[in-house]
Write an enzyme that holds these catalytic residues in place. Structure first.
Site, PDB file in Angstrom:
ATOM      1  N   THR A 196       0.822  -1.216   0.000  1.00 33.96           N
ATOM      2  CA  THR A 196       0.000   0.000   0.000  1.00 33.96           C
ATOM      3  C   THR A 196       0.846   1.252   0.000  1.00 33.96           C
ATOM      4  O   THR A 196       0.432   2.295  -0.513  1.00 33.96           O
ATOM      5  CB  THR A 196      -0.950  -0.024   1.217  1.00 33.96           C
ATOM      6  OG1 THR A 196      -1.831  -1.132   1.058  1.00 33.96           O
ATOM      7  CG2 THR A 196      -1.755   1.249   1.351  1.00 33.96           C
ATOM      8  N   TYR A 233      -8.380   0.781  -3.099  1.00 31.74           N
ATOM      9  CA  TYR A 233      -7.279   1.257  -3.938  1.00 31.74           C
ATOM     10  C   TYR A 233      -6.552   0.032  -4.453  1.00 31.74           C
ATOM     11  O   TYR A 233      -6.858  -1.098  -4.061  1.00 31.74           O
ATOM     12  CB  TYR A 233      -6.307   2.123  -3.110  1.00 31.74           C
ATOM     13  CG  TYR A 233      -5.744   1.366  -1.926  1.00 31.74           C
ATOM     14  CD1 TYR A 233      -6.387   1.379  -0.692  1.00 31.74           C
ATOM     15  CD2 TYR A 233      -4.606   0.574  -2.059  1.00 31.74           C
ATOM     16  CE1 TYR A 233      -5.915   0.638   0.378  1.00 31.74           C
ATOM     17  CE2 TYR A 233      -4.124  -0.172  -0.995  1.00 31.74           C
ATOM     18  CZ  TYR A 233      -4.775  -0.133   0.220  1.00 31.74           C
ATOM     19  OH  TYR A 233      -4.323  -0.878   1.271  1.00 31.74           O
ATOM     20  N   THR A 256       1.729  -4.239   4.249  1.00 33.08           N
ATOM     21  CA  THR A 256       1.645  -4.471   5.697  1.00 33.08           C
ATOM     22  C   THR A 256       1.069  -5.844   6.060  1.00 33.08           C
ATOM     23  O   THR A 256       1.220  -6.295   7.188  1.00 33.08           O
ATOM     24  CB  THR A 256       0.786  -3.385   6.368  1.00 33.08           C
ATOM     25  OG1 THR A 256      -0.501  -3.370   5.749  1.00 33.08           O
ATOM     26  CG2 THR A 256       1.441  -2.028   6.252  1.00 33.08           C
ATOM     27  N   ASP A 257       0.420  -6.508   5.090  1.00 31.18           N
ATOM     28  CA  ASP A 257      -0.256  -7.765   5.438  1.00 31.18           C
ATOM     29  C   ASP A 257       0.707  -8.854   5.903  1.00 31.18           C
ATOM     30  O   ASP A 257       0.385  -9.636   6.802  1.00 31.18           O
ATOM     31  CB  ASP A 257      -1.085  -8.275   4.243  1.00 31.18           C
ATOM     32  CG  ASP A 257      -2.331  -7.422   4.024  1.00 31.18           C
ATOM     33  OD1 ASP A 257      -2.612  -6.548   4.871  1.00 31.18           O
ATOM     34  OD2 ASP A 257      -3.007  -7.607   2.997  1.00 31.18           O
ATOM     35  N   LYS A 296       0.680  -6.979  12.819  1.00 30.67           N
ATOM     36  CA  LYS A 296      -0.437  -6.125  12.379  1.00 30.67           C
ATOM     37  C   LYS A 296      -1.668  -6.538  13.183  1.00 30.67           C
ATOM     38  O   LYS A 296      -2.155  -7.654  13.056  1.00 30.67           O
ATOM     39  CB  LYS A 296      -0.670  -6.311  10.882  1.00 30.67           C
ATOM     40  CG  LYS A 296      -1.729  -5.390  10.299  1.00 30.67           C
ATOM     41  CD  LYS A 296      -1.809  -5.547   8.777  1.00 30.67           C
ATOM     42  CE  LYS A 296      -2.804  -4.576   8.169  1.00 30.67           C
ATOM     43  NZ  LYS A 296      -2.826  -4.653   6.692  1.00 30.67           N
ATOM     44  N   GLU A 356      -1.766 -27.545  28.855  1.00 30.90           N
ATOM     45  CA  GLU A 356      -2.847 -27.890  27.920  1.00 30.90           C
ATOM     46  C   GLU A 356      -2.644 -29.255  27.264  1.00 30.90           C
ATOM     47  O   GLU A 356      -3.579 -30.009  27.111  1.00 30.90           O
ATOM     48  CB  GLU A 356      -3.024 -26.835  26.807  1.00 30.90           C
ATOM     49  CG  GLU A 356      -3.525 -25.501  27.276  1.00 30.90           C
ATOM     50  CD  GLU A 356      -5.028 -25.493  27.545  1.00 30.90           C
ATOM     51  OE1 GLU A 356      -5.688 -26.507  27.281  1.00 30.90           O
ATOM     52  OE2 GLU A 356      -5.513 -24.472  28.050  1.00 30.90           O
TER      53      GLU A 356
HETATM   54  N1  LIG Z   1      -1.589  -1.885   3.891  1.00 32.17           N
HETATM   55  C1  LIG Z   1      -1.120  -2.779   3.023  1.00 32.17           C
HETATM   56  O1  LIG Z   1       0.018  -2.682   2.640  1.00 32.17           O
HETATM   57  C2  LIG Z   1      -2.032  -3.905   2.621  1.00 32.17           C
HETATM   58  C3  LIG Z   1      -1.730  -4.573   1.320  1.00 32.17           C
HETATM   59  N2  LIG Z   1      -2.734  -5.573   1.042  1.00 32.17           N
HETATM   60  C4  LIG Z   1      -0.366  -5.275   1.326  1.00 32.17           C
HETATM   61  O2  LIG Z   1       0.006  -5.906   2.258  1.00 32.17           O
HETATM   62  O3  LIG Z   1       0.323  -5.206   0.363  1.00 32.17           O
END
Ligand SMILES: NC(=O)C[C@H](N)C(=O)O
Length: 337
Positions: free
Chosen positions: A20, A34, A100-101, A173, A294
Protein backbone atom coordinates in the site's frame (compact mmCIF):
# COMPACT_ATOMS: atom_id res chain seq x y z
CA UNK A 1 29.58 22.47 0.44
CA UNK A 2 27.01 20.11 -1.02
CA UNK A 3 29.65 17.45 -1.64
CA UNK A 4 30.77 17.85 1.97
CA UNK A 5 27.29 17.19 3.42
CA UNK A 6 26.86 14.24 1.06
CA UNK A 7 30.05 12.75 2.45
CA UNK A 8 28.85 13.13 6.02
CA UNK A 9 25.44 11.61 5.39
CA UNK A 10 24.88 7.86 5.64
CA UNK A 11 24.25 5.86 2.47
CA UNK A 12 20.84 4.21 2.60
CA UNK A 13 19.40 1.88 -0.05
CA UNK A 14 15.62 1.54 -0.27
CA UNK A 15 14.48 -1.82 -1.61
CA UNK A 16 10.91 -1.55 -2.84
CA UNK A 17 8.63 -4.59 -2.89
CA UNK A 18 5.17 -3.02 -3.38
CA UNK A 19 2.29 -2.88 -0.90
CA UNK A 20 0.00 0.00 0.00
CA UNK A 21 2.92 2.35 0.53
CA UNK A 22 3.18 2.05 -3.27
CA UNK A 23 -0.59 2.04 -3.69
CA UNK A 24 -2.91 4.37 -5.57
CA UNK A 25 -6.64 5.03 -5.26
CA UNK A 26 -9.17 6.74 -7.52
CA UNK A 27 -9.73 9.69 -5.17
CA UNK A 28 -8.31 11.24 -2.01
CA UNK A 29 -11.31 9.85 -0.11
CA UNK A 30 -10.27 6.27 -0.96
CA UNK A 31 -8.27 5.26 2.10
CA UNK A 32 -9.31 1.59 1.94
CA UNK A 33 -10.33 1.03 -1.68
CA UNK A 34 -7.28 1.26 -3.94
CA UNK A 35 -4.73 -0.85 -5.74
CA UNK A 36 -1.55 -1.82 -3.92
CA UNK A 37 1.85 -2.00 -5.65
CA UNK A 38 1.33 0.62 -8.37
CA UNK A 39 3.93 3.33 -7.73
CA UNK A 40 7.61 2.76 -8.52
CA UNK A 41 10.48 3.42 -6.13
CA UNK A 42 11.78 6.51 -7.95
CA UNK A 43 8.38 8.16 -7.59
CA UNK A 44 8.19 7.18 -3.90
CA UNK A 45 11.57 8.75 -3.22
CA UNK A 46 10.68 11.86 -5.24
CA UNK A 47 7.53 12.18 -3.10
CA UNK A 48 9.61 12.75 0.04
CA UNK A 49 12.32 15.27 -0.93
CA UNK A 50 13.25 15.65 2.77
CA UNK A 51 14.90 12.21 2.59
CA UNK A 52 17.96 13.86 1.04
CA UNK A 53 18.53 15.76 4.30
CA UNK A 54 18.72 12.50 6.22
CA UNK A 55 20.86 10.32 3.96
CA UNK A 56 22.21 9.72 0.49
CA UNK A 57 19.28 7.64 -0.67
CA UNK A 58 18.99 5.40 -3.69
CA UNK A 59 16.24 2.99 -4.60
CA UNK A 60 15.88 -0.44 -6.17
CA UNK A 61 12.64 -2.07 -7.27
CA UNK A 62 13.06 -5.69 -6.13
CA UNK A 63 9.47 -6.68 -6.88
CA UNK A 64 6.10 -4.95 -7.17
CA UNK A 65 3.46 -6.99 -5.33
CA UNK A 66 0.80 -6.76 -2.66
CA UNK A 67 2.32 -8.50 0.30
CA UNK A 68 -0.46 -11.06 0.73
CA UNK A 69 0.95 -12.64 -2.46
CA UNK A 70 4.54 -12.92 -1.28
CA UNK A 71 6.06 -16.38 -1.69
CA UNK A 72 8.99 -18.17 -0.08
CA UNK A 73 10.95 -17.55 -3.29
CA UNK A 74 10.23 -13.81 -2.95
CA UNK A 75 11.52 -13.96 0.64
CA UNK A 76 14.74 -15.65 -0.45
CA UNK A 77 15.24 -13.20 -3.33
CA UNK A 78 14.79 -10.22 -1.02
CA UNK A 79 16.93 -11.76 1.72
CA UNK A 80 19.80 -12.38 -0.72
CA UNK A 81 19.70 -8.83 -2.04
CA UNK A 82 19.70 -7.43 1.51
CA UNK A 83 22.76 -9.57 2.33
CA UNK A 84 24.64 -8.35 -0.77
CA UNK A 85 23.95 -4.73 0.14
CA UNK A 86 24.82 -5.27 3.80
CA UNK A 87 28.19 -6.66 2.66
CA UNK A 88 29.02 -3.64 0.55
CA UNK A 89 31.18 -0.99 2.14
CA UNK A 90 29.30 1.95 0.70
CA UNK A 91 25.96 0.95 2.27
CA UNK A 92 25.24 2.03 5.86
CA UNK A 93 21.60 1.08 6.15
CA UNK A 94 18.80 -0.66 4.26
CA UNK A 95 15.10 0.19 4.12
CA UNK A 96 12.54 -2.19 2.66
CA UNK A 97 9.16 -0.84 1.61
CA UNK A 98 6.61 -3.61 1.98
CA UNK A 99 2.89 -4.30 2.14
CA UNK A 100 1.64 -4.47 5.70
CA UNK A 101 -0.26 -7.76 5.44
CA UNK A 102 2.84 -9.94 5.70
CA UNK A 103 5.34 -7.27 6.76
CA UNK A 104 5.77 -8.93 10.17
CA UNK A 105 6.74 -12.22 8.48
CA UNK A 106 9.36 -10.68 6.20
CA UNK A 107 10.79 -8.59 9.06
CA UNK A 108 11.12 -11.67 11.26
CA UNK A 109 12.63 -13.71 8.43
CA UNK A 110 15.32 -11.09 7.78
CA UNK A 111 15.90 -10.77 11.54
CA UNK A 112 16.78 -14.48 11.59
CA UNK A 113 18.96 -14.79 8.49
CA UNK A 114 20.84 -11.51 7.82
CA UNK A 115 24.39 -11.57 9.22
CA UNK A 116 24.92 -7.86 9.70
CA UNK A 117 24.72 -5.23 12.40
CA UNK A 118 23.78 -2.55 9.86
CA UNK A 119 20.26 -1.21 10.35
CA UNK A 120 17.59 -2.99 8.30
CA UNK A 121 14.20 -1.29 8.49
CA UNK A 122 10.98 -2.68 7.05
CA UNK A 123 8.25 -0.12 6.48
CA UNK A 124 4.79 0.10 4.97
CA UNK A 125 1.67 2.21 5.17
CA UNK A 126 -1.97 1.69 5.96
CA UNK A 127 -3.22 4.22 3.39
CA UNK A 128 -2.12 4.71 -0.23
CA UNK A 129 -0.17 7.87 -1.06
CA UNK A 130 -3.19 9.24 -2.94
CA UNK A 131 -5.39 9.28 0.20
CA UNK A 132 -5.99 12.10 2.66
CA UNK A 133 -3.70 11.79 5.68
CA UNK A 134 -1.61 9.17 3.90
CA UNK A 135 0.89 7.70 6.37
CA UNK A 136 3.49 6.39 3.92
CA UNK A 137 5.56 9.57 3.58
CA UNK A 138 6.25 9.96 7.28
CA UNK A 139 6.73 6.22 7.80
CA UNK A 140 9.32 6.21 5.01
CA UNK A 141 11.00 9.35 6.34
CA UNK A 142 11.22 7.70 9.77
CA UNK A 143 12.57 4.48 8.26
CA UNK A 144 15.39 6.33 6.47
CA UNK A 145 16.10 8.32 9.65
CA UNK A 146 16.49 5.13 11.69
CA UNK A 147 18.41 3.34 8.91
CA UNK A 148 20.98 6.15 8.82
CA UNK A 149 21.49 6.31 12.59
CA UNK A 150 24.39 4.60 14.36
CA UNK A 151 22.23 3.75 17.38
CA UNK A 152 20.05 1.46 15.27
CA UNK A 153 23.02 -0.86 14.65
CA UNK A 154 22.92 -4.30 16.23
CA UNK A 155 19.27 -4.10 17.29
CA UNK A 156 17.98 -6.58 14.72
CA UNK A 157 15.54 -5.88 11.93
CA UNK A 158 13.25 -2.99 12.84
CA UNK A 159 9.85 -1.71 11.72
CA UNK A 160 8.92 1.99 11.71
CA UNK A 161 5.17 2.55 11.63
CA UNK A 162 3.11 5.26 13.33
CA UNK A 163 6.21 6.99 14.80
CA UNK A 164 7.23 3.86 16.71
CA UNK A 165 10.35 1.74 16.29
CA UNK A 166 9.34 -1.87 16.73
CA UNK A 167 11.35 -5.07 16.79
CA UNK A 168 10.73 -7.03 13.60
CA UNK A 169 10.52 -10.13 15.75
CA UNK A 170 7.76 -8.94 18.03
CA UNK A 171 5.64 -6.66 15.92
CA UNK A 172 2.35 -7.74 14.38
CA UNK A 173 -0.44 -6.13 12.38
CA UNK A 174 -3.24 -5.98 14.95
CA UNK A 175 -5.89 -4.01 13.08
CA UNK A 176 -6.43 -3.39 9.36
CA UNK A 177 -8.28 -0.06 9.37
CA UNK A 178 -6.17 2.27 11.52
CA UNK A 179 -2.76 3.85 10.99
CA UNK A 180 -2.03 2.67 14.53
CA UNK A 181 -1.97 -0.90 13.23
CA UNK A 182 1.36 -2.36 14.31
CA UNK A 183 1.81 -3.45 17.91
CA UNK A 184 3.95 -5.74 19.94
CA UNK A 185 2.81 -7.49 23.11
CA UNK A 186 6.11 -6.35 24.66
CA UNK A 187 6.00 -2.72 23.50
CA UNK A 188 8.04 -0.70 20.98
CA UNK A 189 11.82 -0.37 21.29
CA UNK A 190 11.72 3.34 20.69
CA UNK A 191 10.16 6.35 19.01
CA UNK A 192 11.21 8.43 16.04
CA UNK A 193 10.27 12.10 16.10
CA UNK A 194 11.27 14.67 13.46
CA UNK A 195 13.98 12.38 12.15
CA UNK A 196 15.54 11.62 15.52
CA UNK A 197 15.37 8.22 17.25
CA UNK A 198 14.70 7.80 20.97
CA UNK A 199 15.45 4.31 22.32
CA UNK A 200 13.98 2.67 25.40
CA UNK A 201 14.78 -1.06 25.28
CA UNK A 202 16.73 -3.76 23.47
CA UNK A 203 15.54 -7.06 21.95
CA UNK A 204 16.37 -10.02 24.19
CA UNK A 205 16.09 -12.79 21.58
CA UNK A 206 18.88 -13.93 19.22
CA UNK A 207 18.97 -12.15 15.87
CA UNK A 208 21.17 -11.17 12.89
CA UNK A 209 24.86 -11.30 13.98
CA UNK A 210 24.03 -13.62 16.88
CA UNK A 211 21.83 -15.93 14.80
CA UNK A 212 22.90 -19.44 13.75
CA UNK A 213 21.05 -19.00 10.44
CA UNK A 214 22.51 -17.36 7.36
CA UNK A 215 20.69 -16.48 4.16
CA UNK A 216 23.84 -17.34 2.21
CA UNK A 217 23.55 -21.01 3.12
CA UNK A 218 19.79 -21.36 2.60
CA UNK A 219 18.97 -22.71 -0.85
CA UNK A 220 15.24 -23.26 -0.40
CA UNK A 221 12.63 -23.20 2.35
CA UNK A 222 10.63 -26.29 3.30
CA UNK A 223 6.86 -26.44 3.16
CA UNK A 224 5.38 -25.39 6.51
CA UNK A 225 1.65 -24.80 6.78
CA UNK A 226 -0.80 -23.38 9.32
CA UNK A 227 -4.12 -24.87 10.45
CA UNK A 228 -6.57 -22.68 12.34
CA UNK A 229 -8.50 -23.89 15.37
CA UNK A 230 -12.00 -22.97 16.60
CA UNK A 231 -15.06 -24.61 18.15
CA UNK A 232 -16.23 -27.75 16.31
CA UNK A 233 -12.92 -27.91 14.40
CA UNK A 234 -12.21 -31.12 12.48
CA UNK A 235 -8.89 -32.76 11.63
CA UNK A 236 -9.49 -32.45 7.86
CA UNK A 237 -7.20 -29.46 7.28
CA UNK A 238 -4.31 -30.96 9.30
CA UNK A 239 -4.45 -34.23 7.38
CA UNK A 240 -4.77 -32.52 4.01
CA UNK A 241 -1.78 -30.25 4.70
CA UNK A 242 0.33 -33.22 5.71
CA UNK A 243 -0.76 -35.11 2.62
CA UNK A 244 0.26 -32.20 0.42
CA UNK A 245 3.78 -32.48 1.81
CA UNK A 246 3.99 -30.17 4.84
CA UNK A 247 7.13 -30.91 6.88
CA UNK A 248 5.66 -29.07 9.86
CA UNK A 249 2.17 -27.90 10.74
CA UNK A 250 1.68 -24.83 12.87
CA UNK A 251 -1.38 -25.36 15.03
CA UNK A 252 -2.98 -21.90 15.23
CA UNK A 253 -4.61 -22.88 18.45
CA UNK A 254 -7.21 -21.37 20.69
CA UNK A 255 -6.07 -19.78 23.99
CA UNK A 256 -2.89 -21.38 25.30
CA UNK A 257 -2.41 -23.25 22.01
CA UNK A 258 -5.00 -25.74 23.19
CA UNK A 259 -5.94 -28.62 20.86
CA UNK A 260 -9.47 -29.99 20.44
CA UNK A 261 -9.94 -33.61 21.51
CA UNK A 262 -11.29 -34.17 17.96
CA UNK A 263 -7.88 -33.20 16.53
CA UNK A 264 -5.42 -34.71 19.04
CA UNK A 265 -5.39 -38.27 17.56
CA UNK A 266 -4.68 -36.93 14.06
CA UNK A 267 -1.78 -34.83 15.32
CA UNK A 268 -0.35 -37.78 17.25
CA UNK A 269 -0.53 -39.83 14.05
CA UNK A 270 1.05 -37.14 11.87
CA UNK A 271 3.94 -36.76 14.33
CA UNK A 272 4.53 -40.54 14.13
CA UNK A 273 4.67 -40.11 10.35
CA UNK A 274 7.44 -37.54 10.77
CA UNK A 275 5.51 -34.25 10.53
CA UNK A 276 6.56 -31.70 13.17
CA UNK A 277 3.61 -30.38 15.19
CA UNK A 278 4.10 -26.85 16.53
CA UNK A 279 1.53 -25.43 18.92
CA UNK A 280 0.93 -21.69 18.62
CA UNK A 281 -1.99 -19.46 19.59
CA UNK A 282 -4.19 -17.18 17.48
CA UNK A 283 -5.11 -15.00 20.47
CA UNK A 284 -5.03 -11.47 19.01
CA UNK A 285 -3.13 -9.39 21.54
CA UNK A 286 -0.34 -11.98 21.80
CA UNK A 287 -0.55 -15.68 22.53
CA UNK A 288 1.93 -17.34 24.88
CA UNK A 289 2.16 -21.11 24.70
CA UNK A 290 3.80 -23.03 27.52
CA UNK A 291 5.29 -26.48 27.10
CA UNK A 292 3.24 -29.31 28.63
CA UNK A 293 0.45 -26.92 29.59
CA UNK A 294 -2.85 -27.89 27.92
CA UNK A 295 -1.17 -30.82 26.13
CA UNK A 296 1.65 -33.26 27.11
CA UNK A 297 4.20 -32.05 24.55
CA UNK A 298 7.01 -34.21 25.97
CA UNK A 299 4.89 -37.34 25.56
CA UNK A 300 3.65 -36.50 22.06
CA UNK A 301 7.00 -35.04 20.91
CA UNK A 302 5.39 -31.75 19.89
CA UNK A 303 6.99 -28.29 19.90
CA UNK A 304 5.54 -25.07 21.35
CA UNK A 305 5.88 -21.73 19.56
CA UNK A 306 6.51 -19.68 22.75
CA UNK A 307 5.08 -16.18 22.09
CA UNK A 308 5.31 -16.38 18.29
CA UNK A 309 1.99 -16.01 16.51
CA UNK A 310 1.19 -18.69 13.89
CA UNK A 311 2.57 -16.73 10.91
CA UNK A 312 5.84 -15.95 12.70
CA UNK A 313 6.06 -19.54 13.93
CA UNK A 314 5.86 -20.62 10.29
CA UNK A 315 8.84 -18.42 9.44
CA UNK A 316 11.01 -19.75 12.27
CA UNK A 317 9.97 -23.36 11.56
CA UNK A 318 10.98 -23.04 7.89
CA UNK A 319 14.34 -21.50 8.72
CA UNK A 320 14.96 -23.97 11.58
CA UNK A 321 14.11 -26.98 9.39
CA UNK A 322 16.89 -25.99 6.98
CA UNK A 323 19.26 -26.96 9.86
CA UNK A 324 17.58 -29.76 11.78
CA UNK A 325 14.57 -32.05 11.93
CA UNK A 326 15.16 -32.89 15.59
CA UNK A 327 12.19 -31.78 17.68
CA UNK A 328 14.35 -30.95 20.72
CA UNK A 329 16.56 -28.73 18.61
CA UNK A 330 13.49 -27.09 17.11
CA UNK A 331 12.15 -26.43 20.62
CA UNK A 332 15.49 -24.88 21.64
CA UNK A 333 15.27 -22.58 18.63
CA UNK A 334 11.72 -21.60 19.51
CA UNK A 335 12.89 -20.54 22.99
CA UNK A 336 15.97 -18.68 21.72
CA UNK A 337 14.68 -16.75 18.69
N1 LIG B 1 -1.59 -1.88 3.89
C1 LIG B 1 -1.12 -2.78 3.02
O1 LIG B 1 0.02 -2.68 2.64
C2 LIG B 1 -2.03 -3.90 2.62
C3 LIG B 1 -1.73 -4.57 1.32
N2 LIG B 1 -2.73 -5.57 1.04
C4 LIG B 1 -0.37 -5.28 1.33
O2 LIG B 1 0.01 -5.91 2.26
O3 LIG B 1 0.32 -5.21 0.36
Amino acid sequence: KEAETQQKLANVVILATGGTIAGAGASAANSATYQAAKVGIEQLIAGVPELSQLANVRGEQVMQIASESITNDNLLQLGRRVAELADSKDVDGIVITHGTDTLEETAYFLNLVEKTDKPIIVVGSMRPGTAMSADGMLNLYNAVAVASSKEARGKGVLVTMNDEIQSGRDVSKMINIKTEAFKSAWGPLGMVVEGKSYWFRMPAKRHTMDSEFDIKTIESLPNVEIAYSYGNVSDTAYKALAQSGAKAIIHAGTGNGSVSSRVVPALQGLRKDGVQIIRSSHVNAGGFVLRNAEQPDDKYDWVVAHDLNPQKARILAMVALTKTNDSKELQRMFWEY
